[in-house]
Design a protein around this motif. Structure first.
Motif, short mmCIF file in Angstrom:
data_model
loop_
_atom_site.label_atom_id
_atom_site.label_comp_id
_atom_site.label_asym_id
_atom_site.label_seq_id
_atom_site.Cartn_x
_atom_site.Cartn_y
_atom_site.Cartn_z
N SER A 88 1.03 -1.13 0.09
CA SER A 88 0.01 0.06 -0.01
C SER A 88 0.81 1.21 -0.02
N ARG A 89 0.32 2.27 -0.49
CA ARG A 89 1.16 3.61 -0.65
C ARG A 89 -0.05 4.73 -0.40
N GLU A 90 0.41 5.79 -0.22
CA GLU A 90 -0.14 6.79 -0.01
C GLU A 90 0.78 8.31 -0.53
N LEU A 91 0.15 8.89 -1.17
CA LEU A 91 0.72 10.14 -1.73
C LEU A 91 0.29 11.46 -0.85
N MET A 92 1.33 12.42 -0.34
CA MET A 92 0.82 13.42 0.16
C MET A 92 1.92 14.57 -0.28
N LEU A 93 1.29 15.88 -0.32
CA LEU A 93 1.96 16.95 -0.43
C LEU A 93 1.75 17.68 0.58
N SER B 45 9.88 28.58 -3.38
CA SER B 45 9.88 29.89 -3.46
C SER B 45 10.89 30.54 -2.38
N LYS B 46 10.94 31.91 -2.08
CA LYS B 46 11.86 32.37 -1.01
C LYS B 46 11.61 31.91 0.21
N SER B 47 10.20 31.53 0.38
CA SER B 47 9.90 31.43 1.82
C SER B 47 9.18 30.05 1.85
N HIS B 48 8.76 29.43 1.06
CA HIS B 48 7.79 28.36 0.92
C HIS B 48 8.37 27.06 0.24
N MET B 49 8.03 25.89 0.60
CA MET B 49 8.62 24.71 -0.15
C MET B 49 7.43 23.52 -0.19
N ILE B 50 7.12 23.08 -1.21
CA ILE B 50 6.23 21.76 -1.10
C ILE B 50 7.02 20.59 -1.41
N ILE B 51 6.75 19.63 -0.43
CA ILE B 51 7.41 18.42 -0.27
C ILE B 51 6.39 17.24 -0.87
N GLN B 52 6.91 16.44 -1.63
CA GLN B 52 5.98 15.35 -2.04
C GLN B 52 6.57 13.90 -1.23
N VAL B 53 5.72 13.22 -0.66
CA VAL B 53 6.19 11.91 -0.09
C VAL B 53 4.93 10.84 -0.50
N CYS B 54 5.62 9.77 -0.88
CA CYS B 54 4.76 8.56 -1.22
C CYS B 54 5.48 7.47 -0.39
N GLN C 182 2.19 9.43 7.89
CA GLN C 182 1.81 10.22 9.23
C GLN C 182 3.14 10.56 10.34
N LEU C 183 4.05 9.72 10.11
CA LEU C 183 5.47 10.13 10.90
C LEU C 183 6.06 11.18 10.47
N PHE C 184 5.92 11.31 9.05
CA PHE C 184 6.36 12.49 8.43
C PHE C 184 5.88 13.96 8.81
#
Length: 166
Positions: A83-88, A121-130, A137-139
């Motif tokens: 099983s896998r879950e994708l999270m941004l 960007s200068k102040s934000h980032m988006i992280i992808q976790v699969c 949840q631990l992440f």
């Protein structure tokens, strides 16, 4: 006890509502629900994760099999599946916490799982976790001290493990 239901259904409008209604009317809990087309555009696969006692788990399977739009129901335990879950996750970062965020991503990648910065960007980032749901949840728990701006999760997708011997 948790159970995963892989439900093949006819790809028609209203089918999701009927299945969700079944859970609602019978007071069954849905932990996760993901729906998508299969290789056949006339058929969709619903992956439903639900929990309850033995009687509840049996009733869910019986009730799903009674639905007219349901083609096939496969039921399996978490240990029997991949099983896998994708999270941004969008986080706000600065000089002080950027290194910590990158270290958390690096820790997730050490076990051949995936946590990548996919936009910034200068102040934000988006992280992808699969990953498996427990590790996504631990992440999030590891990021608690950092300013989480927004989270989007897909829910669990799963297939029963291959039975072939290697």
């Amino acid at each position: 006890m948790k159970r995963i239901y892989s439900v093949l259904v006819e790809n028609r409008s209203g089918v999701l509502s009927k299945v969700a209604g079944l859970f609602s009317r019978r007071n069954f809990n849905i932990d996760s629900l993901v729906v998508g087309e299969t290789d056949d555009s006339a058929v969709s696969c619903m992956t439903i994760v639900s929990s309850g006692d033995t009687r509840t788990i049996e009733q869910i399977e019986k009730q799903l099999n009674k639905k007219l739009d349901v083609i096939k129901v496969n039921t399996f335990q978490e240990e029997e599946s991949i099983s896998r879950e994708l999270m941004l996750v969008k986080v706000k970062y600065n000089k002080g916490n950027r290194k910590d965020i990158m270290e958390i991503c690096k820790m997730m990648n050490m076990e051949n799982q995936h946590a990548y910065v996919v936009d910034f960007s200068k102040s934000h980032m988006i992280i992808q976790v699969c990953d498996i749901p427990e590790r996504t949840q631990l992440f999030l728990k590891l990021l608690q001290g950092i300013s989480i701006v927004e989270v989007a999760r897909t829910g669990t997708v799963a297939l029963k493990k291959c039975c072939e011997t290697k």
